[in-house]
Design a protein around this motif. Structure first.
Motif, mmCIF file in Angstrom:
data_model
loop_
_atom_site.group_PDB
_atom_site.id
_atom_site.type_symbol
_atom_site.label_atom_id
_atom_site.label_comp_id
_atom_site.label_asym_id
_atom_site.label_seq_id
_atom_site.Cartn_x
_atom_site.Cartn_y
_atom_site.Cartn_z
ATOM 1 N N VAL A 9 22.614 -23.960 2.769
ATOM 2 C CA VAL A 9 23.767 -23.128 3.162
ATOM 3 C C VAL A 9 24.178 -23.392 4.614
ATOM 4 N N LYS A 10 23.661 -24.463 5.183
ATOM 5 C CA LYS A 10 23.938 -24.749 6.594
ATOM 6 C C LYS A 10 25.427 -24.825 6.892
ATOM 7 N N PHE A 11 26.147 -25.635 6.127
ATOM 8 C CA PHE A 11 27.574 -25.821 6.387
ATOM 9 C C PHE A 11 28.379 -24.596 5.956
ATOM 10 N N ILE A 12 27.923 -23.947 4.871
ATOM 11 C CA ILE A 12 28.607 -22.731 4.418
ATOM 12 C C ILE A 12 28.493 -21.651 5.484
ATOM 13 N N GLY A 13 27.286 -21.482 6.024
ATOM 14 C CA GLY A 13 27.078 -20.479 7.070
ATOM 15 C C GLY A 13 27.904 -20.763 8.311
ATOM 16 N N ALA A 14 27.977 -22.039 8.700
ATOM 17 C CA ALA A 14 28.763 -22.422 9.876
ATOM 18 C C ALA A 14 30.242 -22.147 9.650
ATOM 19 N N LEU A 15 30.719 -22.427 8.431
ATOM 20 C CA LEU A 15 32.120 -22.173 8.102
ATOM 21 C C LEU A 15 32.418 -20.677 8.078
ATOM 22 N N ASN A 16 31.475 -19.894 7.561
ATOM 23 C CA ASN A 16 31.683 -18.446 7.474
ATOM 24 C C ASN A 16 31.920 -17.814 8.838
ATOM 25 N N GLU A 17 31.300 -18.377 9.858
ATOM 26 C CA GLU A 17 31.460 -17.836 11.208
ATOM 27 C C GLU A 17 32.866 -18.060 11.757
ATOM 28 N N LYS A 18 33.619 -18.963 11.146
ATOM 29 C CA LYS A 18 34.957 -19.302 11.639
ATOM 30 C C LYS A 18 36.075 -18.686 10.805
ATOM 31 N N LEU A 19 35.730 -17.984 9.730
ATOM 32 C CA LEU A 19 36.751 -17.398 8.862
ATOM 33 C C LEU A 19 37.502 -16.270 9.557
ATOM 34 N N THR A 20 38.798 -16.229 9.331
ATOM 35 C CA THR A 20 39.619 -15.147 9.884
ATOM 36 C C THR A 20 39.544 -13.932 8.966
ATOM 37 N N VAL A 21 40.060 -12.813 9.420
ATOM 38 C CA VAL A 21 40.084 -11.600 8.597
ATOM 39 C C VAL A 21 40.895 -11.847 7.329
ATOM 40 N N ALA A 22 42.032 -12.520 7.475
ATOM 41 C CA ALA A 22 42.893 -12.805 6.327
ATOM 42 C C ALA A 22 42.177 -13.696 5.310
ATOM 43 N N GLN A 23 41.446 -14.679 5.800
ATOM 44 C CA GLN A 23 40.721 -15.579 4.908
ATOM 45 C C GLN A 23 39.597 -14.842 4.169
ATOM 46 N N ASN A 24 38.914 -13.954 4.879
ATOM 47 C CA ASN A 24 37.864 -13.155 4.245
ATOM 48 C C ASN A 24 38.438 -12.252 3.169
ATOM 49 N N GLU A 25 39.587 -11.676 3.429
ATOM 50 C CA GLU A 25 40.230 -10.797 2.447
ATOM 51 C C GLU A 25 40.642 -11.590 1.210
ATOM 52 N N TYR A 26 41.084 -12.818 1.420
ATOM 53 C CA TYR A 26 41.481 -13.671 0.300
ATOM 54 C C TYR A 26 40.279 -14.034 -0.555
ATOM 55 N N ILE A 27 39.178 -14.425 0.085
ATOM 56 C CA ILE A 27 37.962 -14.794 -0.636
ATOM 57 C C ILE A 27 37.410 -13.599 -1.403
ATOM 58 N N ALA A 28 37.628 -12.409 -0.889
ATOM 59 C CA ALA A 28 37.110 -11.193 -1.530
ATOM 60 C C ALA A 28 37.697 -10.966 -2.919
ATOM 61 N N SER A 29 38.779 -11.666 -3.249
ATOM 62 C CA SER A 29 39.448 -11.466 -4.537
ATOM 63 C C SER A 29 39.016 -12.480 -5.600
ATOM 64 N N ILE A 30 38.081 -13.375 -5.271
ATOM 65 C CA ILE A 30 37.673 -14.414 -6.207
ATOM 66 C C ILE A 30 36.212 -14.190 -6.636
ATOM 67 N N PRO A 31 35.738 -14.895 -7.670
ATOM 68 C CA PRO A 31 34.374 -14.688 -8.165
ATOM 69 C C PRO A 31 33.279 -14.951 -7.135
ATOM 70 N N PHE A 32 33.606 -15.722 -6.109
ATOM 71 C CA PHE A 32 32.613 -16.057 -5.086
ATOM 72 C C PHE A 32 32.815 -15.214 -3.831
#
Length: 262
Positions: A9-32
């Motif tokens: 999860v190294k790259f996933i974790g690094a990417l998660n730290e850069k997500l904006t609020v809008a991007q997090n809200e968008y991801i919240a609507s999908i199965p993942f």
């Protein structure tokens, strides 16, 4: 003898730290939706792969613990990763491309199947697929291959398990580690990954859990978990299948008894 995996999860974790609020809200609507909560330090015990590959019983779809086969099922995937296990099947039989795939369908080459890109491009329908079944079957195929290699190549030095190896860690937590009194807890986080990734479980504790040769066969489901539609859907679907199979087994047993008495 070494057992290795590619689930990171190294790259996933690094990417998660850069997500904006809008991007997090968008991801919240999908199965993942839980992906942004993954940390870079997610750890898989070194004892899990070796122990479970040795204990895997292919024809039963489970692990031999103390002489009893404990299922590794789609329900484990649904509860552990929060992925739907009922729905349209995803066919991976296409040529792969070189891209990073760290967690759900991890492999040695870091490849992603092209069909995945097609599915996630259609965001309106992304939830209709049985993502959990895909992850499960990919991992089980690798377990079967590793188990067969253990039997046929006893002198082999290195074994790989591809796919979401962290699922094996989650299975071990739920079925084995909770025997340790200090880990007894109420499962009120869904998926269970979100709880266990914050619990420090050392390699020694994992080894001890396997040494006990005792397991929880049926893992209880919390009220909080049943509040999620995909959990209810999974239990309703597989519950009917299990009851049907139990009925068939009972009818077959009665038929054999009658035939023997005759």
């Amino acid at each position: 003898m070494y057992f290795r995996h590619c689930c990171k999860v190294k790259f996933i974790g690094a990417l998660n730290e850069k997500l904006t609020v809008a991007q997090n809200e968008y991801i919240a609507s999908i199965p993942f939706w839980w992906f942004p909560m993954l940390k870079q330090s997610l750890k898989i015990s070194r004892n899990v792969l070796s122990q479970l590959c040795i204990k895997w019983v292919e024809r039963r779809g489970g692990f031999d613990v103390g002489g009893e086969v404990v299922d590794f099922s789609l329900l484990d995937v649904c509860l552990g990763l929060g992925l739907r296990v009922v729905g349209e099947k995803i066919d991976l039989n296409e040529e792969v491309v070189e891209r990073i795939s760290e967690f759900l369908l991890a492999n040695k080459k870091g490849c992603v199947f092209p069909v995945i890109f097609k599915l996630v491009d259609d965001m309106e329908n992304i939830g209709k697929y049985n993502w959990g079944t895909l992850v499960y079957e990919y991992l089980v195929f690798s377990l079967c291959s590793a188990s067969l290699a253990l039997q046929n190549e006893p002198s082999r030095f290195e074994f790989y398990v591809v796919g979401c190896a962290y699922l094996l860690e989650l299975w071990s937590f739920d079925h084995l580690v909770v025997y340790q009194s200090k880990f007894k807890c109420k499962m009120n986080l869904f998926p269970r990954l979100l709880y266990w990734m914050n619990v420090s479980v050392g390699d020694k504790v994992m080894k001890t859990a396997f040494d006990y040769d005792m397991a929880i066969v049926d893992v209880a489901v919390s009220k909080e978990e049943l509040d999620h539609a995909i959990v209810r859907e999974a239990f309703e679907h597989f519950g009917i299948e299990y009851k049907t199979q139990d009925l068939k087994d009972k009818e077959e047993l009665e038929r054999l008894v009658e035939h023997h008495e005759a």
